[in-house]
Design an enzyme around this catalytic site. Structure first.
Site, PDB file in Angstrom:
ATOM      1  N   SER A 281       0.272  -6.725   5.116  1.00 60.68           N
ATOM      2  CA  SER A 281      -0.401  -7.329   3.972  1.00 60.68           C
ATOM      3  C   SER A 281      -0.205  -8.840   3.971  1.00 60.68           C
ATOM      4  O   SER A 281      -1.132  -9.601   3.691  1.00 60.68           O
ATOM      5  CB  SER A 281       0.138  -6.726   2.670  1.00 60.68           C
ATOM      6  OG  SER A 281      -0.565  -7.216   1.551  1.00 60.68           O
TER       7      SER A 281
ATOM      8  N   GLY B  12       7.708   1.402   4.612  1.00 60.11           N
ATOM      9  CA  GLY B  12       6.460   2.140   4.765  1.00 60.11           C
ATOM     10  C   GLY B  12       5.380   1.707   3.798  1.00 60.11           C
ATOM     11  O   GLY B  12       4.442   2.454   3.518  1.00 60.11           O
ATOM     12  N   LEU B  13       5.493   0.460   3.297  1.00 53.05           N
ATOM     13  CA  LEU B  13       4.554  -0.036   2.295  1.00 53.05           C
ATOM     14  C   LEU B  13       3.623  -1.117   2.831  1.00 53.05           C
ATOM     15  O   LEU B  13       2.840  -1.701   2.078  1.00 53.05           O
ATOM     16  CB  LEU B  13       5.325  -0.574   1.082  1.00 53.05           C
ATOM     17  CG  LEU B  13       6.199   0.462   0.368  1.00 53.05           C
ATOM     18  CD1 LEU B  13       7.056  -0.218  -0.702  1.00 53.05           C
ATOM     19  CD2 LEU B  13       5.352   1.567  -0.261  1.00 53.05           C
TER      20      LEU B  13
ATOM     21  N   GLY C  84      10.722  -2.474   5.782  1.00 55.58           N
ATOM     22  CA  GLY C  84      11.085  -1.182   6.360  1.00 55.58           C
ATOM     23  C   GLY C  84      10.919  -0.022   5.410  1.00 55.58           C
ATOM     24  O   GLY C  84      11.586   0.996   5.534  1.00 55.58           O
TER      25      GLY C  84
ATOM     26  N   PRO D 154       9.868  -4.242  -0.433  1.00 48.97           N
ATOM     27  CA  PRO D 154      11.002  -3.962   0.456  1.00 48.97           C
ATOM     28  C   PRO D 154      10.548  -3.842   1.906  1.00 48.97           C
ATOM     29  O   PRO D 154       9.510  -3.236   2.191  1.00 48.97           O
ATOM     30  CB  PRO D 154      11.542  -2.625  -0.060  1.00 48.97           C
ATOM     31  CG  PRO D 154      11.056  -2.517  -1.465  1.00 48.97           C
ATOM     32  CD  PRO D 154       9.732  -3.214  -1.483  1.00 48.97           C
TER      33      PRO D 154
ATOM     34  N   LYS E  29       0.853  -1.195   0.000  1.00 49.49           N
ATOM     35  CA  LYS E  29       0.000   0.000   0.000  1.00 49.49           C
ATOM     36  C   LYS E  29       0.886   1.241   0.000  1.00 49.49           C
ATOM     37  O   LYS E  29       2.041   1.227   0.435  1.00 49.49           O
ATOM     38  CB  LYS E  29      -0.948   0.023   1.206  1.00 49.49           C
ATOM     39  CG  LYS E  29      -0.266   0.034   2.587  1.00 49.49           C
ATOM     40  CD  LYS E  29       0.218   1.393   3.075  1.00 49.49           C
ATOM     41  CE  LYS E  29       0.864   1.305   4.447  1.00 49.49           C
ATOM     42  NZ  LYS E  29       1.630   2.523   4.820  1.00 49.49           N
TER      43      LYS E  29
ATOM     44  N   ASP F 136      -2.061  -1.725  10.646  1.00 47.74           N
ATOM     45  CA  ASP F 136      -2.293  -1.701   9.201  1.00 47.74           C
ATOM     46  C   ASP F 136      -3.061  -2.918   8.709  1.00 47.74           C
ATOM     47  O   ASP F 136      -3.582  -2.921   7.595  1.00 47.74           O
ATOM     48  CB  ASP F 136      -0.967  -1.603   8.442  1.00 47.74           C
ATOM     49  CG  ASP F 136      -0.364  -0.203   8.485  1.00 47.74           C
ATOM     50  OD1 ASP F 136      -1.021   0.718   9.021  1.00 47.74           O
ATOM     51  OD2 ASP F 136       0.769  -0.032   7.992  1.00 47.74           O
TER      52      ASP F 136
ATOM     53  N   GLY G 125       4.158  -4.161   3.961  1.00 44.18           N
ATOM     54  CA  GLY G 125       4.370  -5.529   3.496  1.00 44.18           C
ATOM     55  C   GLY G 125       4.037  -6.581   4.534  1.00 44.18           C
ATOM     56  O   GLY G 125       3.330  -7.552   4.250  1.00 44.18           O
ATOM     57  N   GLY G 126       4.523  -6.412   5.758  1.00 48.00           N
ATOM     58  CA  GLY G 126       4.257  -7.384   6.813  1.00 48.00           C
ATOM     59  C   GLY G 126       2.781  -7.492   7.128  1.00 48.00           C
ATOM     60  O   GLY G 126       2.244  -8.597   7.309  1.00 48.00           O
TER      61      GLY G 126
END
Length: 289
Positions: free
Chosen positions: A105, A99-100, A97, A95, A12, A137, A102-103
């Site tokens: 999601s 800010g996307l 760390g 990637p 995101k 998140d 990932g974890g």
């Protein structure tokens, strides 16, 4: 019942991210638009007789307790289902760390996979309970569609999610500085900023959806993290400068960093910008989903 599933967990980006001053129940409240983009991790989830979640990642050495193991544990606790364990092969494309999300999601994708493997559908109340045990998140990602994509106004500590119609016409140049921005440190830097009496002027949350639907060139979104992480990490600051020089319509940091994105009218324009920066930066062109 299904014994193996392969799913995609999408990243995101944040369009605007206003961190409100003060803590409520130990958390900072936020106001943001979250939207998924076509950057993703892949999870291959296989049933196993031992009633635990084990994880193997192709690029990272994950701690024994991680978002995936927490998601499995929370699912079992809330549903009372604990008939089998799972092994997850995690193939990273997002990637860490950056800010996307990932974890988060990944965790939400595992929760949805466990629903299918158990032949059940969680109620909204159950989904909220599971997400609250894993991470802020995760709420957004559990509310995404069955394909894992979506767009929403997100507030509170992340648990208040209002779906909105996502734009499919935005092309982003994503730049990945070689630093991992600590979310804990970033929030502490914001706290210090507020203690000094510094406040960023952000648009009213009630206007976010209207701003989002305008030409990105007119966007007035503000990310409270941007000034503090660009001051703390020179590489993020330089990435912002580099992306702005390409003529992006709007440039900002996603989440608490370190990823920097620029928005373009077309995929071709975004690709030209990528070629300009490719010698110096790790970068990729993405589109909104």
């Amino acid at each position: 019942m299904l014994c193996e599933l392969r799913v995609s967990a999408y990243a995101k980006v944040n369009f605007g991210l206003n961190v409100l001053s003060g803590l409520k129940n130990g958390y900072h409240n936020i106001e943001s638009i979250f939207q998924t983009v076509d950057l993703y991790d892949q999870l291959v989830i296989t049933k196993q007789p031992e009633k635990i979640c084990t994880v193997n990642c192709n690029t990272l050495e994950l701690p024994e307790e991680n978002t995936l193991t927490l998601s499995y544990k929370a699912f079992c606790e809330v549903t009372g289902k604990n008939d089998f364990g799972v092994h997850v092969e995690l193939i990273k494309g997002i990637p860490s760390g950056g800010g996307l999300g990932g974890g988060s999601s990944d965790g939400a994708s595992l929760i949805k996979a466990l629903e299918k493997m158990n032949g059940i559908t969680l109620t909204e109340e159950q989904l909220c309970k599971v997400a609250s045990k894993v991470g802020s998140d995760v709420f957004f990602f559990t509310y995404c569609g069955s394909d894992g994509t979506g767009c929403a106004l997100v507030s509170g500590r992340g648990e208040i999610v209002k779906k909105v119609t996502g734009r499919k016409d935005l092309f982003l140049l994503m730049v990945f500085p070689k630093v991992s921005s600590s979310t804990k440190l970033a929030y502490s830097l914001i706290d210090k900023m507020y203690e000094r009496g510094e406040v960023l002027a952000a648009p009213s949350f009630e206007t976010y959806e209207a701003i989002y639907n305008e030409n990105p060139e007119k966007w007035t979104f503000v990310n409270t993290f941007t000034p503090v992480v660009s001051s703390e990490y020179e590489e993020i600051n330089q990435a912002l400068i580099s992306v702005r020089k390409t003529g992006a319509l709007f440039t900002d940091v996603s989440g608490s960093g370190s990823t920097v994105y620029g928005i373009f009218k077309s995929e071709q324009q975004a690709e030209r910008a990528r070629l300009l920066l490719a010698d110096k930066w790790s970068c990729k062109v993405c589109r909104t989903l």
